[in-house]
Scaffold this motif. Structure first.
Motif, short mmCIF file in Angstrom:
data_model
loop_
_atom_site.label_atom_id
_atom_site.label_comp_id
_atom_site.label_asym_id
_atom_site.label_seq_id
_atom_site.Cartn_x
_atom_site.Cartn_y
_atom_site.Cartn_z
N LEU A 1 0.82 -1.20 0.00
CA LEU A 1 0.00 0.00 0.00
C LEU A 1 0.86 1.26 0.00
O LEU A 1 0.57 2.21 -0.73
N LEU A 2 1.91 1.26 0.78
CA LEU A 2 2.82 2.41 0.81
C LEU A 2 3.47 2.61 -0.56
O LEU A 2 3.59 3.75 -1.04
N CYS A 3 3.84 1.52 -1.21
CA CYS A 3 4.45 1.61 -2.54
C CYS A 3 3.45 2.16 -3.55
O CYS A 3 3.77 3.05 -4.34
N PHE A 4 2.22 1.64 -3.54
CA PHE A 4 1.20 2.12 -4.49
C PHE A 4 0.86 3.58 -4.27
O PHE A 4 0.70 4.34 -5.22
N ILE A 5 0.77 4.00 -3.01
CA ILE A 5 0.45 5.39 -2.72
C ILE A 5 1.58 6.31 -3.19
O ILE A 5 1.34 7.34 -3.80
N SER A 6 2.83 5.91 -2.91
CA SER A 6 3.95 6.76 -3.33
C SER A 6 4.06 6.82 -4.85
O SER A 6 4.35 7.89 -5.41
N MET A 7 3.82 5.72 -5.55
CA MET A 7 3.87 5.75 -7.02
C MET A 7 2.73 6.61 -7.58
O MET A 7 2.94 7.36 -8.53
N SER A 8 1.56 6.51 -7.00
CA SER A 8 0.43 7.31 -7.47
C SER A 8 0.68 8.79 -7.26
O SER A 8 0.42 9.61 -8.16
N MET A 9 1.17 9.14 -6.09
CA MET A 9 1.45 10.55 -5.81
C MET A 9 2.58 11.07 -6.70
O MET A 9 2.50 12.19 -7.22
N GLY A 10 3.62 10.28 -6.86
CA GLY A 10 4.72 10.70 -7.73
C GLY A 10 4.26 10.89 -9.16
O GLY A 10 4.60 11.89 -9.81
N GLY A 11 3.48 9.94 -9.67
CA GLY A 11 2.94 10.06 -11.02
C GLY A 11 2.04 11.26 -11.18
O GLY A 11 2.07 11.97 -12.19
N TYR A 12 1.23 11.53 -10.16
CA TYR A 12 0.32 12.68 -10.22
C TYR A 12 1.11 13.98 -10.33
O TYR A 12 0.83 14.81 -11.19
N PHE A 13 2.11 14.16 -9.47
CA PHE A 13 2.86 15.42 -9.48
C PHE A 13 3.72 15.59 -10.73
O PHE A 13 3.83 16.69 -11.26
N VAL A 14 4.30 14.51 -11.21
CA VAL A 14 5.12 14.61 -12.42
C VAL A 14 4.23 14.91 -13.63
O VAL A 14 4.54 15.77 -14.46
N LEU A 15 3.11 14.19 -13.75
CA LEU A 15 2.25 14.39 -14.91
C LEU A 15 1.52 15.73 -14.88
O LEU A 15 1.17 16.25 -15.93
N GLN A 16 1.28 16.29 -13.70
CA GLN A 16 0.66 17.61 -13.63
C GLN A 16 1.57 18.67 -14.24
O GLN A 16 1.10 19.70 -14.71
N LYS A 17 2.86 18.41 -14.23
CA LYS A 17 3.80 19.36 -14.81
C LYS A 17 3.67 19.38 -16.34
O LYS A 17 3.74 20.44 -16.96
N TYR A 18 3.50 18.21 -16.96
CA TYR A 18 3.48 18.12 -18.42
C TYR A 18 2.08 18.10 -19.01
O TYR A 18 1.84 18.64 -20.08
N TRP A 19 1.14 17.42 -18.37
CA TRP A 19 -0.24 17.33 -18.84
C TRP A 19 -1.18 17.65 -17.67
O TRP A 19 -1.74 16.75 -17.04
N PRO A 20 -1.37 18.93 -17.39
CA PRO A 20 -2.22 19.28 -16.25
C PRO A 20 -3.68 18.90 -16.47
O PRO A 20 -4.25 19.17 -17.52
N VAL A 21 -4.23 18.20 -15.49
CA VAL A 21 -5.63 17.80 -15.49
C VAL A 21 -6.24 18.32 -14.19
O VAL A 21 -5.65 18.18 -13.12
N ALA A 22 -7.41 18.92 -14.31
CA ALA A 22 -8.07 19.49 -13.12
C ALA A 22 -8.83 18.40 -12.38
O ALA A 22 -10.05 18.30 -12.48
N TYR A 23 -8.11 17.57 -11.65
CA TYR A 23 -8.74 16.53 -10.86
C TYR A 23 -9.47 17.14 -9.68
O TYR A 23 -9.02 18.12 -9.10
N ARG A 24 -10.58 16.57 -9.30
CA ARG A 24 -11.32 17.00 -8.12
C ARG A 24 -10.75 16.26 -6.91
O ARG A 24 -11.29 15.25 -6.46
N ILE A 25 -9.65 16.75 -6.38
CA ILE A 25 -8.97 16.12 -5.26
C ILE A 25 -9.87 16.11 -4.02
O ILE A 25 -9.86 15.16 -3.24
N ASP A 26 -10.67 17.16 -3.86
CA ASP A 26 -11.56 17.21 -2.70
C ASP A 26 -12.59 16.07 -2.74
O ASP A 26 -12.86 15.43 -1.73
N LYS A 27 -13.14 15.78 -3.92
CA LYS A 27 -14.10 14.68 -4.05
C LYS A 27 -13.40 13.33 -3.84
O LYS A 27 -13.96 12.44 -3.21
N MET A 28 -12.20 13.20 -4.37
CA MET A 28 -11.47 11.94 -4.17
C MET A 28 -11.18 11.71 -2.70
O MET A 28 -11.33 10.59 -2.20
N ALA A 29 -10.79 12.76 -2.01
CA ALA A 29 -10.52 12.65 -0.57
C ALA A 29 -11.81 12.33 0.19
O ALA A 29 -11.80 11.52 1.13
#
Length: 101
Positions: free
Chosen positions: A17-45
């Motif tokens: 779980l720690l590995c999956f969370i860290s990969m997801s967060m890393g992928g999110y931040f890296v991809l937001q730099k190149y392909w920004p997507v307006a994810y509804r983080i509040d709804k996901m949370a």
């Protein structure tokens, strides 16, 4: 903290779980730099916290019930109805807008 919470179940699950969370967060931040997507983080949370909260209530209340499958099914059915009600209340304005066009 995540490792402690998941390590209470099994150490392998906590590490995965720690590995999956860290990969997801890393992928999110890296991809937001190149392909920004307006994810509804509040709804996901909200969905994550709602599901973890309902799961936690189920885990806490299960030992308090008699040791019979019918009581656990009744409890989990009740919690499912509560969850669906909360999701309906949360998503109804959006769903109404989508259905009406």
């Amino acid at each position: 903290m995540w490792v402690f919470l998941c390590g209470a179940i099994t150490p392998q699950l906590g590490a995965s779980l720690l590995c999956f969370i860290s990969m997801s967060m890393g992928g999110y931040f890296v991809l937001q730099k190149y392909w920004p997507v307006a994810y509804r983080i509040d709804k996901m949370a909200y969905y994550l916290l709602l599901s973890l909260g309902i799961w936690g209530v189920s885990i806490i209340l299960s030992p308090l019930l008699p040791n019979h499958i019918a009581w656990r099914l009744l409890l989990n059915t009740f919690l499912l109805i509560i969850t669906l009600g909360l999701l309906y209340k949360t998503e109804w304005p959006w769903l109404r807008k989508v259905l009406r066009g």
